[in-house]
Enzyme design. Structure first.
Site, mmCIF file in Angstrom:
data_model
loop_
_atom_site.group_PDB
_atom_site.id
_atom_site.type_symbol
_atom_site.label_atom_id
_atom_site.label_comp_id
_atom_site.label_asym_id
_atom_site.label_seq_id
_atom_site.Cartn_x
_atom_site.Cartn_y
_atom_site.Cartn_z
ATOM 1 N N TYR A 153 0.837 -1.206 0.000
ATOM 2 C CA TYR A 153 0.000 0.000 0.000
ATOM 3 C C TYR A 153 0.874 1.259 0.000
ATOM 4 C CZ TYR A 153 -3.224 3.510 1.986
ATOM 5 O OH TYR A 153 -3.962 4.641 2.239
HETATM 6 P P1 NDP Z 1 -13.021 4.392 1.833
HETATM 7 O O1 NDP Z 1 -12.751 2.934 1.752
HETATM 8 O O2 NDP Z 1 -13.818 4.930 2.964
HETATM 9 O O3 NDP Z 1 -13.707 4.888 0.463
HETATM 10 C C1 NDP Z 1 -13.113 4.509 -0.740
HETATM 11 C C2 NDP Z 1 -13.807 5.188 -1.897
HETATM 12 O O4 NDP Z 1 -13.082 4.823 -3.084
HETATM 13 C C3 NDP Z 1 -15.234 4.743 -2.106
HETATM 14 O O5 NDP Z 1 -15.963 5.850 -2.591
HETATM 15 C C4 NDP Z 1 -15.108 3.665 -3.179
HETATM 16 O O6 NDP Z 1 -16.277 3.536 -3.997
HETATM 17 C C5 NDP Z 1 -13.975 4.237 -4.007
HETATM 18 N N1 NDP Z 1 -13.259 3.246 -4.808
HETATM 19 C C6 NDP Z 1 -12.661 2.104 -4.399
HETATM 20 N N2 NDP Z 1 -12.122 1.457 -5.434
HETATM 21 C C7 NDP Z 1 -12.385 2.205 -6.528
HETATM 22 C C8 NDP Z 1 -12.099 2.067 -7.899
HETATM 23 N N3 NDP Z 1 -11.436 1.005 -8.371
HETATM 24 N N4 NDP Z 1 -12.538 3.032 -8.757
HETATM 25 C C9 NDP Z 1 -13.234 4.096 -8.298
HETATM 26 N N5 NDP Z 1 -13.524 4.276 -7.005
HETATM 27 C C10 NDP Z 1 -13.110 3.348 -6.131
HETATM 28 O O7 NDP Z 1 -11.571 5.097 1.789
HETATM 29 P P2 NDP Z 1 -11.034 6.450 2.482
HETATM 30 O O8 NDP Z 1 -12.028 7.514 2.338
HETATM 31 O O9 NDP Z 1 -10.500 6.124 3.807
HETATM 32 O O10 NDP Z 1 -9.747 6.743 1.558
HETATM 33 C C11 NDP Z 1 -9.731 7.706 0.549
HETATM 34 C C12 NDP Z 1 -8.286 7.913 0.111
HETATM 35 O O11 NDP Z 1 -7.518 8.392 1.222
HETATM 36 C C13 NDP Z 1 -7.589 6.630 -0.369
HETATM 37 O O12 NDP Z 1 -6.767 6.927 -1.467
HETATM 38 C C14 NDP Z 1 -6.758 6.219 0.833
HETATM 39 O O13 NDP Z 1 -5.647 5.460 0.444
HETATM 40 C C15 NDP Z 1 -6.374 7.565 1.398
HETATM 41 N N6 NDP Z 1 -6.009 7.533 2.811
HETATM 42 C C16 NDP Z 1 -6.915 7.151 3.779
HETATM 43 C C17 NDP Z 1 -6.535 7.110 5.104
HETATM 44 C C18 NDP Z 1 -7.466 6.692 6.202
HETATM 45 O O14 NDP Z 1 -6.988 6.505 7.346
HETATM 46 N N7 NDP Z 1 -8.754 6.522 5.956
HETATM 47 C C19 NDP Z 1 -5.169 7.492 5.530
HETATM 48 C C20 NDP Z 1 -4.309 7.865 4.443
HETATM 49 C C21 NDP Z 1 -4.730 7.898 3.138
HETATM 50 P P3 NDP Z 1 -17.491 2.503 -3.649
HETATM 51 O O15 NDP Z 1 -18.247 3.129 -2.499
HETATM 52 O O16 NDP Z 1 -18.277 2.447 -4.882
HETATM 53 O O17 NDP Z 1 -16.851 1.218 -3.257
#
Ligand code: NDP
Length: 245
Positions: A153
């Protein structure tokens, strides 16, 4: 009416941080494309919340790992709103395992979505973003913390940080800034899933502010980088984590 609005595409905006970013950018006056992978109802409720507060939004299903779907998403945004000004590369997944145990499916999924997905959207954005645009890529503070089990990751996100700096240079002459935001532990499904209450509590206390981040904490930073006061910040990684690193 829509000619006067700037347009933002937020990938992965159906839940978590992306949903917070979509709502904030809509509040700041952008017409927003709420992208999602599979969760249409959640995306719809984000778009409805935006519209009932007087904003403009459309939902668009596209797996960012699928380059043709990404191209179609930009087409749809241009058709609906007349152009694209802002890209937020937020869609991402996380699967934790020590490198001795990581399985092929999780290696491929994280590279396909977090890394190739970002490359696909950056390619479209570099060909289509209007003068004065903004790009914000979501990284993670784990790139700096280098915690065990986060290897694949964190590697995908380290690559996203490298792409950020190079894309910023490639946008020369277009008044387009490209930055990354690297959150720390933030209370979303991605962070909570698979963790015990004790581990969540321990990670919440990593920050001297002694709490988890919220999607709104991150959305505020992203919105700043998309707004008029951040025009001189370019090619940077902003760690939004309450002071963990
Ligand atoms: P969530 O798992 O809460 O939400 C993920 C979102 O991404 C959902 O809207 C999902 O859509 C969408 N998604 C997943 N796969 C795809 C894909 N292949 N194509 C399009 N959309 C996709 O994640 P977070 O909100 O926590 O994370 C958001 C970003 O922040 C990520 O890049 C993560 O790596 C980064 N991040 C998060 C941290 C945390 O602690 N939460 C810390 C550091 C970075 P659907 O609902 O349709 O599945």
């Amino acid at each position: 009416m829509s000619e006067f609005k700037k347009t933002a595409i937020v990938t992965g905006a159906s839940r978590g941080i992306g949903a917070g970013i979509a709502r904030q950018l809509a509040q700041d006056g952008f017409a927003v494309v709420v992208n999602y992978a599979g969760n249409a109802e959640a995306a719809q409720s984000v778009a409805q919340a935006i519209e009932s507060s007087g904003g403009q939004a459309m939902i668009h299903q596209a797996d960012v790992a699928d380059s043709a779907a990404v191209t179609s998403m930009f087409d749809a945004a241009e058709t609906a709103f007349g152009g694209v000004d802002v890209l937020i590369n937020n869609a991402g997944i996380m699967a934790l395992a020590p490198l001795s145990e990581v399985d092929n499916r999780h290696i491929n999924q994280q590279i396909d979505i977090n890394l190739k997905g970002t490359i696909h959207t950056l390619r479209e954005a570099s060909n289509r973003l209007r003068q004065g645009g903004r790009i914000v890529n979501l990284s993670t503070s784990v790139v700096g913390l280098k915690l065990e089990n986060y290897g694949v990751y964190a590697a995908t996100k380290a690559a996203v940080e490298t792409l950020t700096a190079i894309m910023a240079k490639e946008m020369r002459g277009r008044d387009i800034t490209v930055n990354a935001v690297a959150p720390g532990p933030t209370a979303t499904d991605l962070f909570m899933e698979g963790k015990s209450a004790e581990l969540i509590e321990r990670m919440a206390h990593m920050s001297p502010l002694e709490r988890l981040g919220t999607p709104q904490d991150i959305a505020s930073v992203v919105a700043f980088l998309c707004g008029p006061d951040s025009g001189w910040i370019n090619g940077q990684v902003l760690r939004a984590n309450g002071g963990i690193i």
